[in-house]
Write a protein that holds these residues in place. Structure first.
Motif, PDB file in Angstrom:
ATOM      1  N   ARG A   1     -35.740   4.891 -44.167  1.00 25.07           N
ATOM      2  CA  ARG A   1     -35.554   5.646 -43.003  1.00 25.07           C
ATOM      3  C   ARG A   1     -36.743   5.533 -41.634  1.00 25.07           C
ATOM      4  O   ARG A   1     -36.477   5.835 -40.559  1.00 25.07           O
ATOM      5  N   ALA A   2     -37.809   4.607 -41.992  1.00 28.83           N
ATOM      6  CA  ALA A   2     -38.709   4.120 -40.962  1.00 28.83           C
ATOM      7  C   ALA A   2     -37.984   2.791 -40.317  1.00 28.83           C
ATOM      8  O   ALA A   2     -38.658   2.311 -39.303  1.00 28.83           O
ATOM      9  N   LEU A   3     -36.893   2.197 -40.675  1.00 27.21           N
ATOM     10  CA  LEU A   3     -36.551   0.982 -40.550  1.00 27.21           C
ATOM     11  C   LEU A   3     -36.038   0.860 -38.884  1.00 27.21           C
ATOM     12  O   LEU A   3     -35.173   1.894 -38.657  1.00 27.21           O
ATOM     13  N   THR A   4     -36.397   0.115 -38.085  1.00 31.25           N
ATOM     14  CA  THR A   4     -36.071  -0.134 -36.829  1.00 31.25           C
ATOM     15  C   THR A   4     -35.218  -1.322 -36.475  1.00 31.25           C
ATOM     16  O   THR A   4     -34.292  -1.481 -35.392  1.00 31.25           O
ATOM     17  N   TRP A   5     -35.291  -2.348 -37.179  1.00 29.76           N
ATOM     18  CA  TRP A   5     -34.433  -3.434 -37.225  1.00 29.76           C
ATOM     19  C   TRP A   5     -34.165  -4.060 -38.658  1.00 29.76           C
ATOM     20  O   TRP A   5     -35.061  -4.197 -39.493  1.00 29.76           O
ATOM     21  N   LEU A   6     -32.909  -4.490 -38.578  1.00 28.53           N
ATOM     22  CA  LEU A   6     -32.288  -4.781 -39.770  1.00 28.53           C
ATOM     23  C   LEU A   6     -31.452  -6.035 -39.403  1.00 28.53           C
ATOM     24  O   LEU A   6     -30.348  -6.065 -38.839  1.00 28.53           O
ATOM     25  N   GLN A   7     -32.248  -7.344 -39.863  1.00 28.20           N
ATOM     26  CA  GLN A   7     -31.346  -8.590 -39.519  1.00 28.20           C
ATOM     27  C   GLN A   7     -31.116  -9.334 -40.751  1.00 28.20           C
ATOM     28  O   GLN A   7     -31.933  -9.902 -41.454  1.00 28.20           O
TER      29      GLN A   7
ATOM     30  N   LEU B   1     -36.838  -5.731 -41.298  1.00 27.71           N
ATOM     31  CA  LEU B   1     -36.401  -6.396 -42.563  1.00 27.71           C
ATOM     32  C   LEU B   1     -35.676  -7.645 -41.777  1.00 27.71           C
ATOM     33  O   LEU B   1     -34.570  -7.035 -41.568  1.00 27.71           O
ATOM     34  N   SER B   2     -36.049  -8.934 -42.027  1.00 27.11           N
ATOM     35  CA  SER B   2     -35.341  -9.913 -41.325  1.00 27.11           C
ATOM     36  C   SER B   2     -34.952 -10.932 -42.462  1.00 27.11           C
ATOM     37  O   SER B   2     -36.071 -11.610 -42.945  1.00 27.11           O
ATOM     38  N   PHE B   3     -33.859 -11.211 -42.763  1.00 30.35           N
ATOM     39  CA  PHE B   3     -33.544 -12.234 -43.615  1.00 30.35           C
ATOM     40  C   PHE B   3     -32.414 -13.448 -43.083  1.00 30.35           C
ATOM     41  O   PHE B   3     -31.685 -14.054 -43.790  1.00 30.35           O
ATOM     42  N   HIS B   4     -32.451 -13.536 -41.919  1.00 29.37           N
ATOM     43  CA  HIS B   4     -31.703 -14.199 -41.084  1.00 29.37           C
ATOM     44  C   HIS B   4     -31.750 -15.679 -41.254  1.00 29.37           C
ATOM     45  O   HIS B   4     -32.494 -16.187 -41.841  1.00 29.37           O
ATOM     46  N   GLY B   5     -30.421 -16.460 -41.474  1.00 32.79           N
ATOM     47  CA  GLY B   5     -30.361 -17.930 -41.856  1.00 32.79           C
ATOM     48  C   GLY B   5     -30.670 -18.378 -43.096  1.00 32.79           C
ATOM     49  O   GLY B   5     -31.689 -19.271 -43.455  1.00 32.79           O
ATOM     50  N   ASN B   6     -30.416 -17.609 -44.257  1.00 32.39           N
ATOM     51  CA  ASN B   6     -30.683 -18.050 -45.431  1.00 32.39           C
ATOM     52  C   ASN B   6     -29.210 -18.487 -46.276  1.00 32.39           C
ATOM     53  O   ASN B   6     -28.045 -18.486 -45.336  1.00 32.39           O
TER      54      ASN B   6
ATOM     55  N   THR C   1     -44.711  -2.682 -43.587  1.00 31.44           N
ATOM     56  CA  THR C   1     -43.808  -2.374 -42.505  1.00 31.44           C
ATOM     57  C   THR C   1     -43.147  -3.499 -42.022  1.00 31.44           C
ATOM     58  O   THR C   1     -42.337  -3.352 -41.168  1.00 31.44           O
ATOM     59  N   SER C   2     -43.298  -4.949 -42.244  1.00 29.86           N
ATOM     60  CA  SER C   2     -42.831  -5.962 -41.787  1.00 29.86           C
ATOM     61  C   SER C   2     -42.481  -7.010 -42.892  1.00 29.86           C
ATOM     62  O   SER C   2     -43.358  -7.640 -43.443  1.00 29.86           O
ATOM     63  N   LEU C   3     -41.136  -7.286 -43.133  1.00 29.65           N
ATOM     64  CA  LEU C   3     -40.895  -8.323 -43.990  1.00 29.65           C
ATOM     65  C   LEU C   3     -39.845  -9.461 -43.468  1.00 29.65           C
ATOM     66  O   LEU C   3     -38.764  -9.336 -43.133  1.00 29.65           O
ATOM     67  N   HIS C   4     -40.449 -10.505 -43.089  1.00 31.33           N
ATOM     68  CA  HIS C   4     -39.641 -11.626 -42.573  1.00 31.33           C
ATOM     69  C   HIS C   4     -39.860 -12.846 -43.384  1.00 31.33           C
ATOM     70  O   HIS C   4     -40.619 -13.694 -43.599  1.00 31.33           O
ATOM     71  N   LEU C   5     -38.462 -13.007 -43.666  1.00 22.78           N
ATOM     72  CA  LEU C   5     -37.995 -14.269 -44.635  1.00 22.78           C
ATOM     73  C   LEU C   5     -36.732 -15.103 -43.959  1.00 22.78           C
ATOM     74  O   LEU C   5     -36.302 -15.780 -44.560  1.00 22.78           O
ATOM     75  N   ASP C   6     -36.752 -15.082 -42.754  1.00 17.46           N
ATOM     76  CA  ASP C   6     -35.665 -16.006 -41.939  1.00 17.46           C
ATOM     77  C   ASP C   6     -35.986 -17.421 -42.180  1.00 17.46           C
ATOM     78  O   ASP C   6     -36.985 -17.873 -42.242  1.00 17.46           O
ATOM     79  N   ASP C   7     -34.726 -18.049 -41.947  1.00 20.57           N
ATOM     80  CA  ASP C   7     -34.683 -19.587 -41.736  1.00 20.57           C
ATOM     81  C   ASP C   7     -35.410 -20.312 -42.960  1.00 20.57           C
ATOM     82  O   ASP C   7     -36.305 -21.210 -42.923  1.00 20.57           O
ATOM     83  N   ASN C   8     -34.903 -20.030 -44.159  1.00 19.58           N
ATOM     84  CA  ASN C   8     -35.232 -20.408 -45.341  1.00 19.58           C
ATOM     85  C   ASN C   8     -33.946 -21.174 -46.165  1.00 19.58           C
ATOM     86  O   ASN C   8     -32.898 -21.307 -45.550  1.00 19.58           O
ATOM     87  N   GLN C   9     -34.108 -21.221 -47.367  1.00 17.13           N
ATOM     88  CA  GLN C   9     -32.885 -21.524 -48.234  1.00 17.13           C
ATOM     89  C   GLN C   9     -32.864 -20.480 -49.371  1.00 17.13           C
ATOM     90  O   GLN C   9     -32.269 -20.862 -50.385  1.00 17.13           O
ATOM     91  N   PHE C  10     -33.052 -19.241 -49.194  1.00 22.15           N
ATOM     92  CA  PHE C  10     -33.109 -18.070 -50.347  1.00 22.15           C
ATOM     93  C   PHE C  10     -31.559 -18.052 -50.694  1.00 22.15           C
ATOM     94  O   PHE C  10     -30.682 -18.106 -49.650  1.00 22.15           O
ATOM     95  N   THR C  11     -31.323 -18.027 -52.061  1.00 22.62           N
ATOM     96  CA  THR C  11     -30.057 -17.631 -52.609  1.00 22.62           C
ATOM     97  C   THR C  11     -30.080 -16.491 -53.570  1.00 22.62           C
ATOM     98  O   THR C  11     -31.102 -15.635 -53.463  1.00 22.62           O
ATOM     99  N   GLY C  12     -28.997 -16.066 -54.060  1.00 24.86           N
ATOM    100  CA  GLY C  12     -28.858 -14.797 -54.742  1.00 24.86           C
ATOM    101  C   GLY C  12     -28.741 -13.522 -53.934  1.00 24.86           C
ATOM    102  O   GLY C  12     -28.498 -13.642 -52.643  1.00 24.86           O
TER     103      GLY C  12
END
Length: 398
Positions: free
Chosen positions: A171-177, A152-157, A126-137
């Motif tokens: 369809r259940a998503l409330t926040w896409l970052q 779903l939050s991938f901010h700052g990569n 239900t919650s996936l936060h990978l913000d503020d890392n150095q992910f590529t691709g």
């Protein structure tokens, strides 16, 4: 030695040193929470033996090294918090085996590499936060299979490529970052299918094309951030249907056309940022009906015509930025009614007439910037009443 121990929670202390490998012997443990301490070193691979573990929370420490692949053995795990540490390396693909996992938070580390496609197997997530890392691709299209996902939050990569159209299946998503990456191509029209969405954030990327009119379907949306991209075309009139919208940030793009009069329907709107585009036309008088408005930024565009007197009705307004346009006519005396106003910026236009003495009523005003216009007459003595004023710019006028 505490073989019957089920919960070990010693968060928010000042514990130091490494996490003992012996914790891997606590086979009855269901919750291990060591958050907000000063632990260093690596996560012991022995923790992969805790088959009953449901919650593992190490966020807010100084842990280093890679995330052990052995954590993929924790099949009962529902919550994994490793955020705000100093982990390096890639996310182990083995974590895709954690079918019970609901929360996966890795933000605020130094993780690299691609986001594993195997995360698309986590159907309970239900919650996936990978913000503020150095992910590529690229963002894996497989994430579109996560039907339970709400955040779903991938901010700052450093993510690149197009935004997968498959995200429109969430369809259940409330926040896409997805802000502050290097994403290219268009904003997918399929995002208009996310009827539960309240926040859509994609600013500071390299997105092109038009703002999709389909976003007007998202009736529950409160925040739309698409600023600092390369979006072009007109602002869709359909955005005027978003009656729950509080913040609309479209600034610093290549948008053209006029402000849709349909924006009069956005009665909850507090922040409207359209500055730094190539928009034209006059300022709609309907803006004066947006009584919740606090921040109105329309500067650095190509707007023409007069400043609507109706803006004097925006009693909640704190900042009004109209600088660097082609506005003409006088400064409306009605702006003197804006008791909450702190910033009034109308520089570099073609405004004429006198500086209204009514501006002396703006006791909260901190910045008054009217320079580079064609204003005439004397500077009103009433401006001397503005005891909160810090910046007064009247140069290059008459």
């Amino acid at each position: 030695e505490l073989q019957a121990l089920k919960t070990l929670r010693i968060g928010e202390n000042e514990l130091t040193g490494v996490i003992p490998t012996e914790l891997g012997n606590l086979r009855a443990l269901t919750s291990l929470q060591l958050y907000v301490n000063q632990f260093t070193g690596q996560i012991p691979s022995e923790l992969g033996e805790l088959q009953a573990l449901k919650t593992l929370s190490f966020f807010g420490n100084e842990l280093t090294g890679v995330i052990p692949t052995e954590l993929g053995n924790l099949r009962a795990l529902t919550s994994l918090h490793l955020d705000v540490n100093q982990f390096t390396g890639q996310i182990p693909s083995e974590l895709g085996e954690l079918q019970a996992l609901k929360t996966l938070n890795f933000y605020g580390n130094e993780l690299t590499g691609a986001i594993p496609t195997e995360l698309g197997n986590l159907r309970a997530l239900t919650s996936l936060h990978l913000d503020d890392n150095q992910f590529t691709g690229q963002i894996p299209s497989e994430l579109g299979e996560l039907q339970a996902l709400k955040t779903l939050s991938f901010h700052g990569n450093e993510l690149t490529g197009a935004i997968p159209t498959e995200l429109g299946n969430l369809r259940a998503l409330t926040w896409l970052q997805l802000s502050n990456n290097k994403l290219t191509s268009i904003v997918p029209t399929e995002l208009g299918n996310l009827l539960a969405l309240t926040k859509l954030e994609m600013r500071i990327n390299q997105l092109t094309g038009a703002v999709p009119s389909e976003l007007g379907h998202l009736q529950g949306m409160t925040d739309l951030y698409l600023s600092f991209n390369q979006l072009a075309g007109k602002v869709p009139t359909e955005l005027g249907k978003l009656q729950s919208l509080i913040r609309l940030f479209l600034h610093v793009n290549d948008l053209t056309g006029s402000i849709p009069p349909e924006f009069v329907n956005l009665q909850a709107l507090e922040s409207l940022y359209l500055n730094g585009n190539e928009m034209t036309g006059t300022l709609p008088t309907e803006l004066g009906k947006l009584q919740a408005m606090k921040y109105l930024s329309l500067d650095h565009s190509e707007f023409t015509g007069v400043v609507p007197t109706e803006l004097g009705s925006l009693q909640a307004l704190i900042t009004l930025h109209l600088g660097n346009n082609n506005l003409t006519g006088p400064i409306p005396s009605e702006l003197g009614k804006l008791k909450a106003l702190k910033t009034l910026s109308m520089y570099q236009n073609q405004l004429t007439g006198a500086v209204p003495s009514e501006l002396g009523h703006l006791q909260a005003l901190e910045t008054l910037s009217l320079y580079h216009n064609q204003l005439t007459g004397a500077v009103p003595s009433e401006l001397g009443k503005l005891q909160s004023l810090e910046t007064l710019a009247l140069c290059k006028c008459n």
